[in-house]
Structures are given as structure tokens and as C-alpha cells.
Write a protein that holds these residues in place. Structure first.
Motif, PDB file in Angstrom:
ATOM      1  N   THR A 249       0.769  -1.322   0.183  1.00 48.35           N
ATOM      2  CA  THR A 249       0.135  -0.063  -0.147  1.00 48.35           C
ATOM      3  C   THR A 249       0.837   1.184  -0.118  1.00 48.35           C
ATOM      4  OG1 THR A 249      -0.117  -0.263   2.682  1.00 48.35           O
ATOM      5  CG2 THR A 249      -2.115  -1.050   1.249  1.00 48.35           C
ATOM      6  N   VAL A 250       0.582   2.147  -0.861  1.00 43.10           N
ATOM      7  CA  VAL A 250       1.454   3.329  -0.901  1.00 43.10           C
ATOM      8  C   VAL A 250       0.363   4.704  -0.820  1.00 43.10           C
ATOM      9  CG1 VAL A 250       2.685   4.511  -2.745  1.00 43.10           C
ATOM     10  CG2 VAL A 250       2.952   2.125  -2.587  1.00 43.10           C
ATOM     11  N   VAL A 251       1.134   5.823  -0.514  1.00 43.05           N
ATOM     12  CA  VAL A 251       0.499   7.090  -0.603  1.00 43.05           C
ATOM     13  C   VAL A 251       1.311   7.991  -1.476  1.00 43.05           C
ATOM     14  CG1 VAL A 251      -0.102   9.163   0.720  1.00 43.05           C
ATOM     15  CG2 VAL A 251      -1.181   7.332   1.600  1.00 43.05           C
ATOM     16  N   ILE A 252       0.849   8.643  -2.349  1.00 41.95           N
ATOM     17  CA  ILE A 252       1.747   9.607  -3.230  1.00 41.95           C
ATOM     18  C   ILE A 252       1.384  11.213  -2.540  1.00 41.95           C
ATOM     19  CG2 ILE A 252       2.119  10.544  -5.395  1.00 41.95           C
ATOM     20  CD1 ILE A 252       1.153   7.977  -6.470  1.00 41.95           C
ATOM     21  N   VAL A 253       2.523  11.663  -2.243  1.00 43.21           N
ATOM     22  CA  VAL A 253       2.460  13.020  -1.652  1.00 43.21           C
ATOM     23  C   VAL A 253       3.231  14.097  -2.764  1.00 43.21           C
ATOM     24  CG1 VAL A 253       2.881  14.555  -0.140  1.00 43.21           C
ATOM     25  CG2 VAL A 253       2.119  12.294   0.382  1.00 43.21           C
TER      26      VAL A 253
ATOM     27  N   VAL B 178       5.285   5.762   1.879  1.00 47.70           N
ATOM     28  CA  VAL B 178       4.687   7.032   1.449  1.00 47.70           C
ATOM     29  C   VAL B 178       5.859   7.637   0.615  1.00 47.70           C
ATOM     30  CG1 VAL B 178       4.151   9.348   1.999  1.00 47.70           C
ATOM     31  CG2 VAL B 178       3.464   7.655   3.605  1.00 47.70           C
ATOM     32  N   LEU B 179       5.347   7.736  -0.889  1.00 49.41           N
ATOM     33  CA  LEU B 179       6.326   8.734  -1.792  1.00 49.41           C
ATOM     34  C   LEU B 179       6.073   9.956  -1.793  1.00 49.41           C
ATOM     35  CD1 LEU B 179       5.560   6.185  -4.711  1.00 49.41           C
ATOM     36  CD2 LEU B 179       7.497   5.933  -2.979  1.00 49.41           C
ATOM     37  N   LEU B 180       7.132  10.701  -1.199  1.00 47.04           N
ATOM     38  CA  LEU B 180       7.111  12.086  -0.476  1.00 47.04           C
ATOM     39  C   LEU B 180       7.902  13.108  -1.224  1.00 47.04           C
ATOM     40  CD1 LEU B 180       5.951  13.422   1.751  1.00 47.04           C
ATOM     41  CD2 LEU B 180       8.027  12.955   3.305  1.00 47.04           C
TER      42      LEU B 180
ATOM     43  N   ALA C 135       4.089   1.745  11.355  1.00 51.02           N
ATOM     44  CA  ALA C 135       4.451   0.852  10.301  1.00 51.02           C
ATOM     45  C   ALA C 135       4.895   1.230   8.938  1.00 51.02           C
ATOM     46  CB  ALA C 135       3.418  -0.237  10.332  1.00 51.02           C
ATOM     47  N   THR C 136       4.859   2.929   8.703  1.00 52.79           N
ATOM     48  CA  THR C 136       4.805   3.523   7.711  1.00 52.79           C
ATOM     49  C   THR C 136       6.261   3.941   7.495  1.00 52.79           C
ATOM     50  OG1 THR C 136       2.695   4.297   7.643  1.00 52.79           O
ATOM     51  CG2 THR C 136       4.036   5.582   6.114  1.00 52.79           C
ATOM     52  N   VAL C 137       6.794   3.557   6.193  1.00 53.07           N
ATOM     53  CA  VAL C 137       8.126   4.209   5.632  1.00 53.07           C
ATOM     54  C   VAL C 137       8.160   5.119   4.830  1.00 53.07           C
ATOM     55  CG1 VAL C 137       9.358   1.994   6.519  1.00 53.07           C
ATOM     56  CG2 VAL C 137       8.581   2.311   4.363  1.00 53.07           C
ATOM     57  N   PHE C 138       8.918   6.132   4.961  1.00 61.05           N
ATOM     58  CA  PHE C 138       8.877   7.401   3.783  1.00 61.05           C
ATOM     59  C   PHE C 138       9.992   7.508   3.061  1.00 61.05           C
ATOM     60  CE2 PHE C 138       6.416   8.312   7.607  1.00 61.05           C
ATOM     61  CZ  PHE C 138       5.422   9.008   7.225  1.00 61.05           C
ATOM     62  N   LEU C 139       9.700   7.555   1.647  1.00 56.53           N
ATOM     63  CA  LEU C 139      10.642   7.396   0.613  1.00 56.53           C
ATOM     64  C   LEU C 139      10.527   8.871  -0.111  1.00 56.53           C
ATOM     65  CD1 LEU C 139      12.839   6.319  -1.164  1.00 56.53           C
ATOM     66  CD2 LEU C 139      10.999   5.274  -2.673  1.00 56.53           C
ATOM     67  N   ALA C 140      11.634   9.648   0.207  1.00 51.51           N
ATOM     68  CA  ALA C 140      11.718  11.023  -0.596  1.00 51.51           C
ATOM     69  C   ALA C 140      11.928  10.906  -2.027  1.00 51.51           C
ATOM     70  CB  ALA C 140      12.670  11.869  -0.081  1.00 51.51           C
ATOM     71  N   LEU C 141      10.894  11.548  -2.716  1.00 52.39           N
ATOM     72  CA  LEU C 141      10.954  11.418  -4.182  1.00 52.39           C
ATOM     73  C   LEU C 141      10.999  13.056  -4.730  1.00 52.39           C
ATOM     74  CD1 LEU C 141      10.924   9.816  -6.914  1.00 52.39           C
ATOM     75  CD2 LEU C 141       8.309   9.499  -6.790  1.00 52.39           C
ATOM     76  N   SER C 142      12.072  13.507  -5.169  1.00 50.31           N
ATOM     77  CA  SER C 142      11.952  14.878  -5.440  1.00 50.31           C
ATOM     78  C   SER C 142      12.921  15.290  -6.862  1.00 50.31           C
ATOM     79  CB  SER C 142      12.431  15.510  -4.230  1.00 50.31           C
ATOM     80  OG  SER C 142      12.618  16.967  -4.549  1.00 50.31           O
ATOM     81  N   VAL C 143      12.521  16.457  -7.532  1.00 48.55           N
ATOM     82  CA  VAL C 143      13.106  16.704  -8.384  1.00 48.55           C
ATOM     83  C   VAL C 143      14.667  17.618  -7.751  1.00 48.55           C
ATOM     84  CG1 VAL C 143      12.344  19.204  -8.292  1.00 48.55           C
ATOM     85  CG2 VAL C 143      13.049  18.296 -10.557  1.00 48.55           C
ATOM     86  N   SER C 144      14.541  17.942  -6.499  1.00 52.11           N
ATOM     87  CA  SER C 144      15.923  18.430  -5.974  1.00 52.11           C
ATOM     88  C   SER C 144      16.805  17.629  -5.705  1.00 52.11           C
ATOM     89  CB  SER C 144      15.588  19.191  -4.773  1.00 52.11           C
ATOM     90  OG  SER C 144      16.770  19.361  -4.046  1.00 52.11           O
TER      91      SER C 144
ATOM     92  N   VAL D 187      11.209   3.448  -9.094  1.00 50.79           N
ATOM     93  CA  VAL D 187      10.539   4.021  -8.134  1.00 50.79           C
ATOM     94  C   VAL D 187       9.906   2.797  -7.496  1.00 50.79           C
ATOM     95  CG1 VAL D 187       8.567   5.361  -7.050  1.00 50.79           C
ATOM     96  CG2 VAL D 187      10.142   6.183  -8.857  1.00 50.79           C
ATOM     97  N   SER D 188       9.165   1.738  -8.004  1.00 45.86           N
ATOM     98  CA  SER D 188       8.369   0.587  -7.380  1.00 45.86           C
ATOM     99  C   SER D 188       9.477  -0.112  -6.821  1.00 45.86           C
ATOM    100  CB  SER D 188       7.716  -0.230  -8.573  1.00 45.86           C
ATOM    101  OG  SER D 188       6.880   0.470  -9.217  1.00 45.86           O
ATOM    102  N   ASP D 189      10.619  -0.306  -7.377  1.00 44.23           N
ATOM    103  CA  ASP D 189      11.554  -1.189  -6.766  1.00 44.23           C
ATOM    104  C   ASP D 189      12.053  -0.425  -5.545  1.00 44.23           C
ATOM    105  OD1 ASP D 189      13.493  -3.441  -7.162  1.00 44.23           O
ATOM    106  OD2 ASP D 189      14.893  -1.701  -6.678  1.00 44.23           O
ATOM    107  N   ALA D 190      12.458   0.720  -5.475  1.00 33.03           N
ATOM    108  CA  ALA D 190      12.903   1.397  -4.206  1.00 33.03           C
ATOM    109  C   ALA D 190      11.746   1.400  -3.309  1.00 33.03           C
ATOM    110  CB  ALA D 190      13.060   2.752  -4.768  1.00 33.03           C
ATOM    111  N   ALA D 191      10.538   1.392  -3.625  1.00 30.48           N
ATOM    112  CA  ALA D 191       9.509   1.271  -2.628  1.00 30.48           C
ATOM    113  C   ALA D 191       9.393   0.022  -1.876  1.00 30.48           C
ATOM    114  CB  ALA D 191       8.149   1.451  -3.234  1.00 30.48           C
ATOM    115  N   ARG D 192       9.519  -0.955  -2.732  1.00 31.07           N
ATOM    116  CA  ARG D 192       9.802  -2.478  -2.108  1.00 31.07           C
ATOM    117  C   ARG D 192      11.060  -2.596  -1.323  1.00 31.07           C
ATOM    118  NH1 ARG D 192       9.067  -3.901  -7.542  1.00 31.07           N
ATOM    119  NH2 ARG D 192       6.679  -4.470  -7.899  1.00 31.07           N
ATOM    120  N   ARG D 193      11.838  -1.875  -1.546  1.00 27.75           N
ATOM    121  CA  ARG D 193      13.128  -2.195  -0.776  1.00 27.75           C
ATOM    122  C   ARG D 193      13.130  -1.334   0.650  1.00 27.75           C
ATOM    123  NH1 ARG D 193      17.663  -0.359  -5.324  1.00 27.75           N
ATOM    124  NH2 ARG D 193      18.736  -0.411  -3.721  1.00 27.75           N
TER     125      ARG D 193
END
Length: 229
Positions: A17-21, A63-65, A90-99, A126-132
Motif C-alpha cells: 500500500t502506497v500514498v503519493i504526496v 509514502v512516496l514523498l 509501520a509506515t516508511v517514507f521514501l523521498a521522491l523529489s526533483v531536488s 520507484v516501484s523497486d525502491a518502494a519495495r526495498r
């Protein structure tokens, strides 16, 4: 999109399960369409406040943040992590940014993100990184790894410096320091620690002298910066 991370060789795992921010709806829609079907998007958000609310309501695994977000007190992605992590353990955060700026990387990692990749990553990456990150790994785009190593080195140095400063204080002085820094009045500290207000005043004077501070306001700022409250 150019290659940013090396996808793992493992087969797709169970549904995640994923949330996109992100504050750009077109990016959210595009990313959603490119994610592996095994990643189920359970929510989206465009601002700090929306993100915290959605994360708490849906309790996603990842969370893709984005790092820069409107709303809140201006803390962006880092503020989302600080505002949601305690109630979404139980939620982990993965930063996803242009910066790819060092300050952005360091800020969000210190807030608790498990990884940081750039928006030039493909949907598969991104999918692979989220799983990892869901599996416990820390994932970073290759050129950002140096920033992370530098940040951890800085944190180690800061921790050692803080410990040295605290070693100047007795155990009782540290107790008084924390209560005063949280805004307690002398009488309240005295009641909590079963000592007299005069003794509290003596301890505060000693704390300020040993830490080379001039007021309780400076003490609060000092303790807050070192996450002692």
C-alpha cells in the motif's frame, strides 16, 4: 527518464500500500500510472496538512514523498514525517523529489526518511525502491549517497558534542534543565522534583553558567536544537 537506481533482481513481492504526496496533480497521476500493479495507491495529497491526514487515515506501508510542499509551517516533506511517523509506526517514507540539493537530502533523512531518489527515476525504479525501503533497506540515487554519508557523519559529531555538553551537568541539573526548557515555572519544577523553588533557581543558574547561556529562552533553543525535549 534516466537511470537513477539499479532495480533489484527479486521478483515482485506481495501487494504494497502506497500514498503519493506531491503538489503537482499531473505528476501524481503520471507516477500512479507507472507504478507496478503490486503497489496499491490508497491515497494522495498535495500539501503538508493533507499528507499527514491521509497517512494517518490510511496507514500505508510506504509514502512516496516530495520534499517541497505547501502548507503546514513550511517544513515540507520533513514536516510530514515528523507529523505522521509517531501515529503510523509501520509506515516508511521514501523521498521522491526533483531536488538533488544536499540540504534537502540531509533535512528529510534526518527527519526519518528511509531513502531519497530523484524524479528522473522510472516507474519501475520507484516501484523497486518502494519495495526495498518497505523491506528495511535504505535506498538512494547514486549521486546522493555522498550527501547521506556526510549527514550521518555530521550527526555522529553533533551527538558527541551534545554528550560532552551534558556531561558538564549533574543528573539533577539535567532534570531541571529539561523541565525549564519545556516551559515549566520554577514552582512547577520544584513540585515535580520534590525540591524547593530556591534550589531550582540555583540549579538553573548553574546550568546556564556551564552551558554558557544567558537566559531560559536560550536554554529552550539549545535543548530543542539537540532534540533533548
Amino acid at each position: 527518464m534516466t537511470d537513477q537506481t539499479a532495480p533489484s533482481d527479486t521478483a515482485p513481492g506481495p501487494e504494497l500500500t502506497v500514498v503519493i504526496v506531491d503538489d503537482h496533480s499531473i505528476f501524481r497521476s503520471g507516477l500512479r500510472s507507472e507504478l507496478d500493479p503490486a503497489l496499491r495507491v490508497v491515497g494522495e495529497a498535495a500539501t503538508v496538512d493533507e499528507a499527514i491526514a491521509v497517512v494517518l487515515a490510511t496507514q500505508p506501508r510506504v509514502v512516496l514523498l516530495d520534499v517541497h510542499l505547501p502548507g503546514g509551517t513550511g517544513g515540507g516533506g520533513a514536516e510530514v514525517i515528523r507529523g505522521a511517523a509517531a501515529e503510523a509506526p509501520a509506515t516508511v517514507f521514501l523521498a521522491l523529489s526533483v531536488s538533488d540539493a544536499a540540504d534537502d537530502v540531509v533535512t528529510v533523512i534526518r527527519a526519518g526518511a528511509r531513502g531519497y531518489i530523484t524524479k528522473s527515476s522510472s516507474g519501475a525504479e520507484v516501484s523497486d525502491a518502494a519495495r526495498r525501503v518497505a523491506g528495511g533497506d535504505a535506498v538512494f540515487s547514486p549521486r546522493l549517497a555522498g550527501f547521506v554519508l556526510d549527514a550521518f557523519g555530521a550527526v555522529t559529531g553533533e551527538t558527541a558534542a551534545t554528550n560532552d555538553e551534558l556531561d558538564r551537568l549533574s543528573a539533577r541539573e539535567q532534570e531541571v534543565m529539561r523541565l525549564i526548557a519545556r516551559g515549566y515555572a520554577y514552582k512547577e519544577v520544584a513540585s515535580a522534583l520534590f525540591i524547593s523553588p530556591k534550589t531550582v533557581e540555583t540549579h538553573v543558574s548553574a546550568v546556564l553558567r556551564k552551558l554558557q547561556l544567558s537566559s531560559r529562552h536560550e536554554l529552550t533553543a539549545w535543548a530543542t536544537a539537540r532534540k533533548l525535549l
